[in-house]
Design an enzyme around this catalytic site. Structure first.
Site, PDB file in Angstrom:
ATOM      1  N   TRP A 102       0.830  -1.217   0.000  1.00 26.11           N
ATOM      2  CA  TRP A 102       0.000   0.000   0.000  1.00 26.11           C
ATOM      3  C   TRP A 102       0.854   1.253   0.000  1.00 26.11           C
ATOM      4  O   TRP A 102       0.508   2.251  -0.631  1.00 26.11           O
ATOM      5  CB  TRP A 102      -1.021  -0.024   1.137  1.00 26.11           C
ATOM      6  CG  TRP A 102      -2.109  -1.017   0.841  1.00 26.11           C
ATOM      7  CD1 TRP A 102      -2.351  -2.188   1.490  1.00 26.11           C
ATOM      8  CD2 TRP A 102      -3.063  -0.960  -0.239  1.00 26.11           C
ATOM      9  NE1 TRP A 102      -3.398  -2.860   0.892  1.00 26.11           N
ATOM     10  CE2 TRP A 102      -3.850  -2.129  -0.166  1.00 26.11           C
ATOM     11  CE3 TRP A 102      -3.324  -0.044  -1.257  1.00 26.11           C
ATOM     12  CZ2 TRP A 102      -4.881  -2.401  -1.072  1.00 26.11           C
ATOM     13  CZ3 TRP A 102      -4.361  -0.308  -2.163  1.00 26.11           C
ATOM     14  CH2 TRP A 102      -5.118  -1.477  -2.053  1.00 26.11           C
ATOM     15  N   ASP A 172      -2.226   6.650   6.132  1.00 32.23           N
ATOM     16  CA  ASP A 172      -3.276   5.810   5.549  1.00 32.23           C
ATOM     17  C   ASP A 172      -3.619   4.778   6.613  1.00 32.23           C
ATOM     18  O   ASP A 172      -2.863   3.848   6.854  1.00 32.23           O
ATOM     19  CB  ASP A 172      -2.757   5.147   4.268  1.00 32.23           C
ATOM     20  CG  ASP A 172      -3.759   4.155   3.670  1.00 32.23           C
ATOM     21  OD1 ASP A 172      -4.837   3.959   4.261  1.00 32.23           O
ATOM     22  OD2 ASP A 172      -3.446   3.578   2.606  1.00 32.23           O
ATOM     23  N   LYS A 196     -12.927  -1.717   5.837  1.00 38.07           N
ATOM     24  CA  LYS A 196     -12.189  -2.682   6.645  1.00 38.07           C
ATOM     25  C   LYS A 196     -12.770  -2.720   8.057  1.00 38.07           C
ATOM     26  O   LYS A 196     -13.207  -3.742   8.534  1.00 38.07           O
ATOM     27  CB  LYS A 196     -10.704  -2.317   6.727  1.00 38.07           C
ATOM     28  CG  LYS A 196      -9.779  -2.532   5.516  1.00 38.07           C
ATOM     29  CD  LYS A 196     -10.330  -2.425   4.173  1.00 38.07           C
ATOM     30  CE  LYS A 196      -9.486  -2.747   2.978  1.00 38.07           C
ATOM     31  NZ  LYS A 196      -8.395  -1.888   2.650  1.00 38.07           N
TER      32      LYS A 196
HETATM   33  C1  LIG Z   1      -7.838  -1.422   1.274  1.00 32.44           C
HETATM   34  C2  LIG Z   1      -6.739  -0.438   1.374  1.00 32.44           C
HETATM   35  C3  LIG Z   1      -6.571   0.579   0.419  1.00 32.44           C
HETATM   36  C4  LIG Z   1      -7.471   0.703  -0.786  1.00 32.44           C
HETATM   37  O1  LIG Z   1      -8.644   1.303  -0.479  1.00 32.44           O
HETATM   38  P1  LIG Z   1      -9.734   1.623  -1.605  1.00 32.44           P
HETATM   39  O2  LIG Z   1     -10.942   1.892  -0.817  1.00 32.44           O
HETATM   40  O3  LIG Z   1      -9.839   0.427  -2.514  1.00 32.44           O
HETATM   41  O4  LIG Z   1      -9.263   2.821  -2.345  1.00 32.44           O
HETATM   42  C5  LIG Z   1      -5.546   1.484   0.610  1.00 32.44           C
HETATM   43  N1  LIG Z   1      -4.721   1.407   1.665  1.00 32.44           N
HETATM   44  C6  LIG Z   1      -4.842   0.442   2.596  1.00 32.44           C
HETATM   45  C7  LIG Z   1      -3.892   0.397   3.743  1.00 32.44           C
HETATM   46  C8  LIG Z   1      -5.851  -0.509   2.474  1.00 32.44           C
HETATM   47  O5  LIG Z   1      -5.982  -1.477   3.400  1.00 32.44           O
END
Ligand SMILES: *Cc1c(COP(=O)(O)O)cnc(C)c1O
Length: 360
Positions: A102, A172, A196
């Site tokens: 990521w 993030d 999540k």
């Molecule tokens: C799932 C995830 C993403 C992607 O998120 P989207 O909603 O598909 O844009 C980005 N960063 C992390 C750490 C994730 O777990």
């Protein structure tokens, strides 16, 4: 009705009481005669739902009053572009720490908007740890420092908060937001997709310090300009109303469980059940440095990958799904977010033991 134990990395399991309440309120929300999906985002009913979701998030996370909470669209992947567009503030570069898949995606996207300095990388160790802060090469003139607080694919998590001085820290937090208490005041900006830990796909939470907004690049789409969204209570465009409503129900559920401190206890307990077993057996293994192991996503491999398929099939037969690891790393991955009960992890470990006994 049979519900499975769903170990999906995302969209992921939601608390059952939340789904039940949503089902009950589906046709007629609180006597309004409408489903939340059918409401005007400018009507008094939805404005109340939105305000309550924001206030619960602020309360649970302890968001200081000089931070905006925005409910946007575009996901964390969208934020990979939206963050630099908003946060460069006349500067030309940003620092990124690379801890895995990521982080790499964030870096690649940011390069469209600014110079990216990779201040530290875990690549040499195949992304199985978080680089120690003393080894980071931070630039005082960087617009911000970006981290991924939990690498959903590699199962690597920060269990400490980096110190970036006057340079705003951006995280993030898609896959560990609200899994435990954090000090929001140490961050300039926190973002995360909801699917999540806090709700359905479609809403992206952004928590941003006031002084960092208002200087977006001129090319920034208005719907992704934090200042325009903040000035319009996240309603510059139509927000993802149903996803915000469900997130609000999840926040209520978290509060009823005892808030984020209780979530942390619950999550530590589950992770310990799984990691303790992984450490005790040679049949399965997890490659991540102990102090950096994720409480949310636990990747593991079988000693003999030829057994992978049989393992997954057996798991499915036991009512446990979505255990296949990400295609980039293979093996297995158990995602055990807030909504996963302890019983789900206990059932998984019982099955793993049984499988080991019959195939080991
Ligand atoms: C799932 C995830 C993403 C992607 O998120 P989207 O909603 O598909 O844009 C980005 N960063 C992390 C750490 C994730 O777990």
């Amino acid at each position: 009705m049979t519900r499975v134990f769903n170990f999906s990395a995302g969209p992921a399991a939601l608390p059952e009481p939340v789904l039940r309440q949503a089902a009950e309120e589906m046709l007629d929300w609180h006597g309004s005669g409408m489903s939340v999906m059918e409401m005007s985002h400018r009507g008094k009913e939805f404005i109340a739902i939105h305000a309550e979701a924001e206030s619960l998030l602020r309360e649970l996370m302890g968001v200081p009053s000089n931070y905006k909470v925005l409910f946007l669209q575009g996901g964390a992947i969208g934020e990979n572009a939206i963050v630099p567009m908003n946060l460069l503030r006349g500067r030309s570069s940003a620092d990124y720490v690379n801890t895995g898949e990521w982080s790499k995606k964030s870096i690649k996207e940011a390069k469209k908007y600014c110079t990216v300095n990779v201040a530290a990388s875990a690549e040499a160790g195949n992304f199985t740890s978080v680089p120690k802060q003393q080894d980071w090469k931070l630039d005082r003139n960087a617009a911000f420092v970006h981290i991924c607080s939990n690498e959903t694919i590699g199962g690597v998590e920060y269990h400490w908060t980096p110190d970036t001085g006057d340079v705003p820290l951006v995280a993030d937090m898609s896959s560990n937001i609200m899994s435990r208490p954090i000090d929001v005041g140490r961050y300039g900006l926190i973002y995360g997709g909801a699917q999540k830990n806090i709700g359905p796909a479609g809403v992206t939470v952004v928590i941003v310090r006031d002084d960092l907004i208002g200087q977006a690049l001129p090319i920034t789409p208005s719907a992704f300009d934090y200042k325009q969204q903040a000035d319009n209570d996240s309603m510059f465009n139509t927000p993802p109303t149903y996803a915000i409503y469900i997130a609000g129900l999840v926040f209520k559920w978290i509060k009823a469980q005892g808030g984020l401190a209780a979530m942390e206890q619950h999550n530590r307990k589950k992770a310990a059940v799984l990691y303790d077993y992984l450490d005790a057996t040679g049949f399965y293994s997890n490659p991540v440095a102990r102090e950096d192991r994720s409480l949310m996503n636990v990747p593991f491999k079988l000693r003999d990958e030829k057994l992978d398929e049989a393992f997954l099939k057996g798991a499915q037969a036991h009512g446990m799904i979505q255990l296949k690891g990400h295609r980039s790393v293979g093996g297995m991955r158990a995602s055990i977010y807030n909504a996963m009960p302890v019983a789900g992890v206990q059932a998984l470990v019982a099955y793993m033991k049984e499988f080991e006994a019959s195939h080991g």
